[in-house]
Every structure is written in structure tokens, then in C-alpha cells.
Design a protein around this motif. Structure first.
Motif, PDB file in Angstrom:
ATOM      1  N   UNK A 129       0.838  -1.203   0.000  1.00  0.00           N
ATOM      2  CA  UNK A 129       0.000   0.000   0.000  1.00  0.00           C
ATOM      3  C   UNK A 129       0.870   1.248   0.000  1.00  0.00           C
ATOM      4  N   UNK A 130       1.851   1.296   0.905  1.00  0.00           N
ATOM      5  CA  UNK A 130       2.661   2.505   1.062  1.00  0.00           C
ATOM      6  C   UNK A 130       3.727   2.610  -0.031  1.00  0.00           C
ATOM      7  N   UNK A 131       4.410   1.490  -0.320  1.00  0.00           N
ATOM      8  CA  UNK A 131       5.493   1.528  -1.304  1.00  0.00           C
ATOM      9  C   UNK A 131       4.991   1.967  -2.671  1.00  0.00           C
ATOM     10  N   UNK A 132       3.996   1.243  -3.189  1.00  0.00           N
ATOM     11  CA  UNK A 132       3.466   1.594  -4.509  1.00  0.00           C
ATOM     12  C   UNK A 132       2.631   2.866  -4.446  1.00  0.00           C
ATOM     13  N   UNK A 133       1.986   3.102  -3.285  1.00  0.00           N
ATOM     14  CA  UNK A 133       1.203   4.323  -3.143  1.00  0.00           C
ATOM     15  C   UNK A 133       2.059   5.572  -3.222  1.00  0.00           C
TER      16      UNK A 133
END
Length: 544
Positions: free
Chosen positions: A303-307
Motif C-alpha cells: 500500500x505505502x510503497x506503490x502508493x
């Protein structure tokens, strides 16, 4: 006779695709090390190819005369095919061997890249991108599984540091690489750059990475119904998450249809894998608490990395007006930090409790994300530099530690299946994250617009003065007053959008920091070889 049958059944349950339990404590041969390095590079290519293309969709759209809705399928087809292949790769490796699957994947990925570069129609490019995604999807989990199979535990810190670096740096530098390629060459080179490395990877893997033999007998017991249900379930889920935000979710009959298909296929898939004797993926690995926790955290990492890889370039492009090259320079900061931190994090993971390292990494990533909660329409490189530095350091620590914690207690024959499921969870996290971010951004933008628009009252002196200033600027137009009103509305819209970005950065960072306590729910990792030995001894004891 019964004993022979029982022995055969036990053998089939533990496929020969993994090396003997005790081999994990021995150093791999030089040939195996070369083959593994080649596999890591193939993994890097597969992950990089997502972001390198996403940053250049405008150039692809112009080159193929496609609409914005049509060109998005260049990415969607890749992601759907990839997420289907990732969990399937473990089964294919058990049937055909890791070496053969990786070699064929690298060759087909390279041929598909050539086809993409030569494509003259959007339809052909979409099909070939799906082939790319399907073949690239195998290289990601199998490389990680191979690391646990051929390297001893004492080297896991350094090895997982390299894999973590690849998994985080490839998305970070993708926009930069894609921006430079399209700026100074053409969109065709987005795919042509894969040709020489792809051939080298395939050759080196085939020649050197002989770590298992495969069992073709498993092919006759392949659960084709489970495979079909998994493909429909994951494929339709990825489609809904990719296209839902742009089509207003269930307001679209197409999204509603595929959501129903996804739900029905999901029920069928879980029923099948939990009841059949030879499932296409073995979900029983989630019984291991460390793996289950690791998969959940892996989902949130996605969620955070690609977000963030999506959110930061979107802000810089739409609000700050940066070019693709300038955006790449900002994103490159975290890539450099991760590259420098990888060996440090690898050594550190061998010296301190992995749970403490995971906690520190989660906190750093959350703090780095939260540092961007006060962005303005004038924010640029300086405002993102230190947040990118802190996030980069935290992300490499998180990925390195969580993968070791998740799979450190699995037996050798569970590693391939576990690696596939772990990577699926991370990719699903990325898809869910992008969908949530797009949806929340629109909702918060509308909210802030409605909060601010009430202050634009013509009875206020500051509004009157600003409107008069715009009227004098647009005095040559037919309706300077209307042009001035539009300029004020545009400024309000930009500020509402900036506040929406600030909200998302705050929430992403807060959940990371608050979730850091989950790191201490893990058990200490155990050497897989030791676990396998203990399991084997238990099976051979008279009590059994």
C-alpha cells in the motif's frame, strides 16, 4: 504394499523441487551464486518494467493514437497477468524445476519486450504486455525462494538486503529511468532496453542455477479447476481495483459485473484449495503465525510503497508542474539511499533482533511519510529531499526484516509456495493502495473545496481586490470578470488538491508508526533446515 503406498504419498507431498533440508547450511557453489545473481537481475527487470512504462504513458498514447482510457490497459494487462503468475510459479517450479521456469520466463519476457517495441497497434501492445507480466511474475517469487534454498542462514542478512533493495529501488527509480528514456530517445526503447539483459539472464540461469530437478508426475495431478478459479479471482480483483476509481466504482455496470465475478470466483477458489488434496497453492502456510503476520505487513508495505511511488510523482506533475526528468530526480533520492543502506541493513539484521529492526523501519517510513503533511503548491525538490531519505532508509529495513521473519520458520519445501503468496499479498496491497488513494484523494478534494469555497464572498475586501487585479490582467478579453472568477476558482481547486495530498501523507504515515508495535508479535525466526530436520525426525519416530 501399504507402507510403499504411504511412503510414495509422503514423497509426493514434499516435492523434490527444493534441496535436501540440510543443504541450507552449506555454502552454494560458485555457479549457483552466478545463477542467483542473474535471477536477481531478472527480478529487477520485471519490477522495473511496471514503473518505467507508467511514467511514459503519455508518450505511448501519442505514439499509438490511443485515448487515455485505452492506454491505461497497457499497465492493467501487465498487472493482471503478473498477479496470476506469482502464486502459480511455486507449483510450476515443483513440476519443471526452478532453473527451467526462470529460464523460460526470462526468454519469453525478452521476446515479449521485443514485440512491444515493434507493436504498431494498441491491441498488440496490450496482449504482449500481458505476456510480459505473466512471465515477469515468475521471476519475482522464485528468486526469493531460491535465496532461502541455496544460502545458509548466516548469509540471509546480506542476501535479503539485495532482494529488498531490488524490490524497493526498482519502483523508486522507474519513473526516473522512464523519464530519461522518453526524453532523449523514444517510447520503443522502454522495451528494447530489456533485450540484451534478458538474454544474458536466461543464459546464466540455465547454465548455473541447477538447484532442483522438478517432478513431471505432478503435472498429471495439476488442479486445473483451482488454477482457473485463481486466475479469474485474482485477475478480476486486479481489474476492479485498477479501473474502479476512474469509473466511479459501482456506478459503472462493468465494474459491478466484474466485482460479482470476483466474489463468486473467490468463494470457489478458497473452497477448492481448502478441500482438494493437491491445491494449486497451499494456504495452510498461513497457519504459521510469523508467515501470516508477515503477509499482512507485506500487504501494507505494498500500500505505502506503490502508493508513494504513485503519489509523489502525481503531486510533482499536477501541482508543481515538474517534467518527467525532474520528477525522476526527486524519486532517485530514495533509490540512492536504499542502495547505500542495503549493505548496512544486511549486516545490522545479523546483529540485532529482526523484530526490533522491523519496528525501527516501520517508524522511519512512517515519519518520512508524515514529513510531507505540510506541502504547498510551491513545494519542490527541497521539500521532498529529507522525507525521501528517511523513507528510503526505513523501507529497506522493513522489507529485509519482514521477509526473513515471514519465511524464516518455514520448512524448505514450503518456501516456494510461501514466497509466491507473500509477493501476491504485497502486490495486492499495491493495487488496493492505489485504488484507495485515488478514491480518498477525490473525496478529500471535494471536502476541502466545499470548506473553502464559502470564503470566496464578493462582500469581502480581499476577494474584491483579487478579482479587480485579475480583471485588469485579462482586460483584453471579452469578459475579464468571468476570467477573473475562473482564476480564483482554479486557485481554490489547487489548494483543495494540495490539502487532499497532505491528508493522505498524514494517514499513511500514522498507520505505519502505529502499526510498528505489530513487529513484536512475531516469534523469533528459526532456521528452516532445523525445522525440516525436526519434522523429519518426528515422522520417523516410533510414536508416528
Amino acid at each position: 504394499m501399504a507402507e510403499t503406498t504411504q511412503s510414495s504419498a509422503q514423497t509426493s507431498r514434499q516435492p523434490p523441487s527444493q534441496p535436501p533440508a540440510g543443504s541450507a547450511s552449506d555454502m552454494p557453489t560458485r555457479r549457483q551464486q552466478i545463477g542467483f545473481v542473474a535471477a536477481v537481475f531478472g527480478m529487477f527487470m520485471a519490477i522495473l518494467d511496471i514503473q518505467i512504462v507508467s511514467s511514459s504513458l503519455n508518450e505511448l498514447q501519442a505514439g499509438l493514437a490511443a485515448s487515455q482510457d485505452q492506454i491505461s490497459w497497457v499497465q492493467t494487462s501487465y498487472l493482471i497477468a503478473e498477479i496470476v503468475m506469482i502464486p502459480l510459479s511455486g507449483m510450476l517450479a515443483r513440476i519443471f524445476s526452478t532453473r527451467l521456469v526462470l529460464t523460460v520466463s526470462a526468454l519469453c519476457f525478452t521476446l515479449a519486450s521485443l514485440g512491444c517495441a515493434l507493436s504498431t497497434s494498441l491491441e498488440a501492445l496490450i496482449v504482449l504486455r500481458a505476456v510480459q507480466g505473466f512471465m515477469g511474475g515468475a521471476m519475482i517469487p522464485l528468486t526469493q525462494a531460491a535465496s532461502f534454498s541455496i544460502f545458509p542462514r548466516r548469509m540471509m542478512g546480506s542476501i535479503q538486503a539485495v532482494i529488498g533493495l531490488v524490490a524497493t529501488m526498482a519502483p523508486s527509480i522507474g519513473p526516473s529511468v522512464g523519464g530519461y528514456i522518453t526524453e532523449y530517445m523514444s517510447w520503443h526503447w522502454l522495451f528494447l532496453v530489456n533485450l540484451v539483459p534478458g538474454i544474458i539472464v536466461a543464459a546464466l540461469v540455465w547454465r548455473n542455477l541447477e538447484i532442483d530437478s522438478g517432478d513431471r508426475g505432478l503435472l498429471s495431478r495439476l488442479d486445473t479447476l483451482g488454477l482457473a478459479l485463481m486466475a479469474v479471482f485474482l485477475g478480476s480483483l486486479e481489474f476492479v481495483l485498477e479501473e474502479g476509481p476512474g469509473d466511479d466504482w459501482f456506478a459503472s455496470s462493468l465494474i459491478l459485473f466484474w466485482s460479482v465475478v470476483c466474489a463468486v470466483a473467490a468463494v470457489g477458489f478458497f473452497w477448492r484449495v481448502l478441500t482438494t488434496s493437491n491445491p494449486i497453492v497451499d494456504l495452510r502456510v498461513f497457519r504459521d503465525r510469523n508467515f501470516a503476520l508477515g503477509a499482512i505487513i507485506g500487504f501494507w508495505i505494498g500500500v505505502v510503497l506503490y502508493g508513494l511511488v504513485y503519489l509523489v510523482p502525481l503531486f510533482l506533475g499536477s501541482i508543481s508542474g515538474f517534467s518527467s526528468v525532474q520528477i525522476g530526480q526527486v524519486m532517485f533520492v530514495s533509490g540512492v539511499v536504499m542502495f547505500l543502506m542495503a549493505p548496512v541493513a544486511g549486516k545490522l539484521s545479523d546483529r540485532i533482533d529482526l523484530r526490533l529492526m522491523l519496528c525501527i523501519g516501520l517508524v522511519l517510513t512512517g515519519l518520512g511519510t508524515g514529513m510531507n503533511v505540510h506541502l504547498t503548491s510551491d513545494s519542490g525538490f527541497d521539500d521532498f529531499f529529507w522525507p525521501q531519505v528517511i523513507r528510503g532508509a526505513g523501507q529497506i529495513m522493513v522489507l529485509l526484516s519482514v521477509s526473513r521473519l515471514a519465511m524464516g520458520r518455514l520448512a524448505p519445501h514450503e518456501i516456494g509456495n510461501g514466497s509466491g503468496l507473500f509477493n501476491v499479498m504485497r502486490n495486492l496491497g499495491g493495487a488496493v493502495g492505489l485504488a484507495l488513494i485515488d478514491t480518498i484523494r477525490e473525496l478529500r478534494e471535494d471536502y476541502h473545496w466545499n470548506q473553502m469555497i464559502g470564503a470566496i464572498d464578493q462582500s469581502r475586501q480581499v476577494v474584491i481586490d483579487q478579482l479587480a487585479s485579475y480583471q485588469s490582467t485579462f482586460a483584453g478579453l471579452a469578459d475579464p470578470w468571468q476570467a477573473g472568477v475562473q482564476m480564483i476558482a482554479q486557485r481554490v481547486s489547487i489548494q483543495a488538491e494540495v490539502l487532499a495530498f497532505d491528508n493522505i501523507f498524514l494517514w499513511l504515515g500514522a498507520v505505519y508508526v502505529l502499526g510498528s508495535v505489530a513487529a513484536f508479535l512475531f516469534r523469533r525466526p528459526q532456521d528452516p533446515a532445523s525445522k525440516a530436520d525436526a519434522s523429519e525426525s518426528a515422522e520417523q519416530s516410533p510414536a508416528h
